[in-house]
Design an enzyme around this catalytic site. Structure first.
Site, PDB file in Angstrom:
ATOM      1  N   LYS A  21       0.853  -1.184  -0.133  1.00  0.00           N
ATOM      2  CA  LYS A  21       0.132   0.046   0.143  1.00  0.00           C
ATOM      3  C   LYS A  21       0.842   1.166  -0.022  1.00  0.00           C
ATOM      4  CE  LYS A  21      -1.861   1.493   4.051  1.00  0.00           C
ATOM      5  NZ  LYS A  21      -1.461   3.124   4.260  1.00  0.00           N
ATOM      6  N   ARG A  90      -3.629  10.647   3.249  1.00  0.00           N
ATOM      7  CA  ARG A  90      -2.470  11.411   3.723  1.00  0.00           C
ATOM      8  C   ARG A  90      -1.630  11.589   2.305  1.00  0.00           C
ATOM      9  NH1 ARG A  90      -2.622  12.967   8.675  1.00  0.00           N
ATOM     10  NH2 ARG A  90      -0.762  13.975   8.448  1.00  0.00           N
ATOM     11  N   ASP A 114      -4.175  12.892  13.477  1.00  0.00           N
ATOM     12  CA  ASP A 114      -5.294  11.659  13.433  1.00  0.00           C
ATOM     13  C   ASP A 114      -4.989  10.781  14.587  1.00  0.00           C
ATOM     14  OD1 ASP A 114      -3.148  10.084  12.838  1.00  0.00           O
ATOM     15  OD2 ASP A 114      -3.477   9.960  10.763  1.00  0.00           O
ATOM     16  N   ASP A 304       4.454   0.090  12.395  1.00  0.00           N
ATOM     17  CA  ASP A 304       3.001  -0.547  11.901  1.00  0.00           C
ATOM     18  C   ASP A 304       3.210  -1.843  12.203  1.00  0.00           C
ATOM     19  OD1 ASP A 304       1.972   1.399   9.982  1.00  0.00           O
ATOM     20  OD2 ASP A 304       4.022   1.705   9.765  1.00  0.00           O
TER      21      ASP A 304
HETATM   22  N1  EPU Z   1       6.889  13.972  11.253  1.00  0.00           N
HETATM   23  C1  EPU Z   1       6.894  15.289  11.725  1.00  0.00           C
HETATM   24  N2  EPU Z   1       6.913  16.445  10.513  1.00  0.00           N
HETATM   25  C2  EPU Z   1       6.779  16.029   9.222  1.00  0.00           C
HETATM   26  C3  EPU Z   1       6.552  14.423   8.857  1.00  0.00           C
HETATM   27  C4  EPU Z   1       6.621  13.325   9.767  1.00  0.00           C
HETATM   28  O1  EPU Z   1       7.152  15.660  12.859  1.00  0.00           O
HETATM   29  O2  EPU Z   1       6.949  16.787   8.430  1.00  0.00           O
HETATM   30  C5  EPU Z   1       6.721  12.885  12.312  1.00  0.00           C
HETATM   31  C6  EPU Z   1       5.281  12.373  12.064  1.00  0.00           C
HETATM   32  O3  EPU Z   1       4.200  13.118  13.193  1.00  0.00           O
HETATM   33  C7  EPU Z   1       5.748  10.733  12.867  1.00  0.00           C
HETATM   34  C8  EPU Z   1       7.156  10.753  12.394  1.00  0.00           C
HETATM   35  O4  EPU Z   1       7.529  11.997  11.857  1.00  0.00           O
HETATM   36  O5  EPU Z   1       5.744  11.254  14.338  1.00  0.00           O
HETATM   37  C9  EPU Z   1       6.884   9.768  11.161  1.00  0.00           C
HETATM   38  O6  EPU Z   1       6.248  10.115  10.293  1.00  0.00           O
HETATM   39  P1  EPU Z   1       6.620   9.735   8.625  1.00  0.00           P
HETATM   40  O7  EPU Z   1       6.555  10.942   7.865  1.00  0.00           O
HETATM   41  O8  EPU Z   1       7.820   8.800   8.673  1.00  0.00           O
HETATM   42  O9  EPU Z   1       5.717   8.903   8.167  1.00  0.00           O
HETATM   43  P2  EPU Z   1       4.161   9.087   7.170  1.00  0.00           P
HETATM   44  O10 EPU Z   1       4.990   9.146   5.895  1.00  0.00           O
HETATM   45  O11 EPU Z   1       3.404   9.938   7.618  1.00  0.00           O
HETATM   46  C10 EPU Z   1       4.166   6.471   6.540  1.00  0.00           C
HETATM   47  C11 EPU Z   1       3.293   5.378   6.448  1.00  0.00           C
HETATM   48  C12 EPU Z   1       2.499   4.946   7.697  1.00  0.00           C
HETATM   49  C13 EPU Z   1       3.874   4.546   8.643  1.00  0.00           C
HETATM   50  C14 EPU Z   1       5.027   5.604   8.625  1.00  0.00           C
HETATM   51  C15 EPU Z   1       6.357   5.018   9.349  1.00  0.00           C
HETATM   52  C16 EPU Z   1       2.214   6.020   4.378  1.00  0.00           C
HETATM   53  C17 EPU Z   1       1.098   6.659   3.414  1.00  0.00           C
HETATM   54  N3  EPU Z   1       2.263   5.769   5.615  1.00  0.00           N
HETATM   55  O12 EPU Z   1       3.802   7.540   7.226  1.00  0.00           O
HETATM   56  O13 EPU Z   1       1.855   3.968   7.657  1.00  0.00           O
HETATM   57  O14 EPU Z   1       3.351   4.193   9.772  1.00  0.00           O
HETATM   58  O15 EPU Z   1       5.474   6.055   7.196  1.00  0.00           O
HETATM   59  O16 EPU Z   1       6.877   4.121   8.448  1.00  0.00           O
HETATM   60  O17 EPU Z   1       3.163   5.526   3.853  1.00  0.00           O
HETATM   61  C18 EPU Z   1      -0.259   2.678   7.737  1.00  0.00           C
HETATM   62  O18 EPU Z   1       0.135   2.372   6.647  1.00  0.00           O
HETATM   63  O19 EPU Z   1      -1.302   2.592   8.412  1.00  0.00           O
HETATM   64  C19 EPU Z   1       0.669   3.953   8.101  1.00  0.00           C
HETATM   65  C20 EPU Z   1       0.466   4.927   9.212  1.00  0.00           C
END
Ligand code: EPU
Length: 432
Positions: A21, A90, A114, A304
């Site tokens: 995904k 997102r 969220d 995850d």
């Molecule tokens: N963060 C910040 N600032 C930013 C971006 C992120 O503070 O600009 C923080 C977030 O709040 C969080 C941490 O950094 O505490 C990690 O966030 P990250 O950006 O790495 O995650 P993401 O890109 O929002 C993706 C997956 C998530 C998965 C995470 C970590 C997608 C759509 N989502 O999220 O997957 O948990 O990476 O591997 O790719 C899921 O599939 O259910 C899911 C939540």
């Protein structure tokens, strides 16, 4: 919609992992970088790809899906304003780079926090601004422009955010000159997106120590790519194989090299696995034993995975500790598990060794699980995708009937889950 599950049934057989995904949705966005056709194989039919399809079509893509093959082609950008989608995920913020490169302007919705944390996007925006984007926002939209085009830059992320790394890569492949991303996220899904982009004409290199180098090119072209298998599905199904003695689940397409940390954690709690040519079989001979786990960015134990793994820890002898260092609020689902009979206490102190951004801030991000505890079926509502899957696994382990409400959230990430689980022996029905 609901799932009705009668738990406690032995689970045996083969279950196939679909395309990832979290790689697929970003690859769909990557296709917007070219006016030629991109073909994605091993494409999962899930809620999140439907939502992203709508996003791409709104921008101007033609998307056709035939079985597990998707074709995306965006000859022209019809709209740089992503304003009228019927459903949200997102992903829209990742469209900023492709839109800025193709038409010099973009508007995408602001997404709030969220159920797993505040989820800010400051690292995304800082990175794009360093590439020359001008970005303002109100409470509903980000407004971005790049009147002079994007230009490569050296960017150091304050945290190796998956989304921010992807956003900067998608923006810089067509920027003028060289971009260097230090402290980048290096998840296998990002590596797979890089493989697609390289096929599309990008010049991207990997350095040691979380560095990604990008030389901007003038034009990207179409490509065909097979999406890597979903590691989160693999782990969810692995936990089913480990849930009872006597279960044996072959997770077809699970890839050892992307699951090294998980496989070590399985062995430490007394679980067993066999690596095969086209998958991994999970089972156990004896009881499980307690352990400690800390979530981290890749190559650490993925955030995850902690939810399905926690269900195993409720069945393990002794006291286990989980320290969640990626999201500040990812133990909300423990409440329902307690109602099922699990013994879980959640703490705001860091119960682990990894440096953690949540130290001393009062976020409930560590858990102590004492087991083994029998679980009993209840009625519960899905909070978020991974918590929903944890509840599914708990319901399959529990004695008696469970009703899981709000399963649209689970459908966002798992294709046809009930059918696939029934094929390995689960007693599960989908009810309107
Ligand atoms: N963060 C910040 N600032 C930013 C971006 C992120 O503070 O600009 C923080 C977030 O709040 C969080 C941490 O950094 O505490 C990690 O966030 P990250 O950006 O790495 O995650 P993401 O890109 O929002 C993706 C997956 C998530 C998965 C995470 C970590 C997608 C759509 N989502 O999220 O997957 O948990 O990476 O591997 O790719 C899921 O599939 O259910 C899911 C939540």
């Amino acid at each position: 919609m609901r799932f009705i599950i009668n738990g406690g049934k032995p689970l045996r057989g083969t279950i196939e992992v679909k395309g990832s995904k979290n790689a697929t949705t970003k690859m769909m966005i990557a296709s917007l970088l070219t006016d030629e056709e991109c073909v994605l194989e091993n494409f999962p039919s899930i809620g999140d790809t439907e939502i992203t399809k709508e996003l791409c079509e709104h921008i101007g893509a033609t998307v056709t899906i035939d079985g597990s093959t998707a074709r995306l082609c965006t000859p022209n950008i019809k709209s740089h304003r992503v304003t009228q989608l019927t459903r949200r995920n997102r992903i829209p913020i990742l469209a900023l780079g492709p839109l800025l490169n193709r038409v010099g302007k973009a508007e995408v919705p602001v997404l709030g926090g969220d159920k797993i944390g505040a989820r800010p996007v400051d690292i995304h925006l800082d990175g794009l601004k360093q590439l020359g984007a001008e970005i303002t926002h109100d409470d509903k939209f980000f407004y971005a422009s790049a009147p002079n085009g994007l230009t490569g830059a050296t960017i150091t992320l304050r945290y190796p955010s998956v989304g921010a790394t992807e956003n900067i890569i998608l923006a810089s492949v067509l920027a003028k000159g060289r971009t260097v991303i230090h402290n980048a996220a290096v998840e296998p899904e990002i590596m797979d997106i890089i493989l697609l982009l390289q096929k599309m004409g990008a010049i991207i290199g990997l350095g040691s120590d979380r560095t990604i180098y990008i030389e901007g090119v003038k034009k990207m072209h179409g490509a065909r790519h097979r999406i890597l298998p979903d590691r989160n599905e693999a782990v969810s199904f692995a936990c089913l194989g480990l849930a009872f003695p006597g279960n044996e689940v072959t997770v077809k397409n699970a890839v050892q090299k992307d699951l090294i940390t998980f496989l070590n954690a399985v062995r430490k709690i007394g679980g067993e696995y066999r690596i095969e040519d086209d998958g991994i079989t999970f089972f156990r001979k004896d009881g499980l034993v307690a352990s400690e786990v800390e979530t981290d960015t890749h190559p650490g134990f993925m955030t995850d995975w902690q939810q399905p793994f926690l269900i195993l820890l409720t069945q393990a002898v002794g006291t286990s500790v989980i320290h969640e260092t990626v999201y500040e609020d990812r133990f909300g689902y423990a409440e329902e598990l307690r109602a099922m009979g699990a013994n879980i206490a959640v703490f705001s102190k860091c119960l682990g060794e990894l440096p953690c951004r949540y130290n001393g801030q009062g976020h409930p991000h560590s858990a102590i699980v004492s087991g083994p505890t029998p679980l009993t079926g209840i009625t519960l509502k899905v909070r978020d995708l991974r918590a929903g899957m944890a509840h599914m696994i708990a319901a399959l382990v529990a004695e008696g009937e469970s009703t899981i409400e709000g399963i649209e959230e689970i459908d966002r990430g798992y294709e046809d889950l009930d059918t696939r689980l029934r094929a390995i022996g689960a007693d599960i029905r989908r009810v309107d």
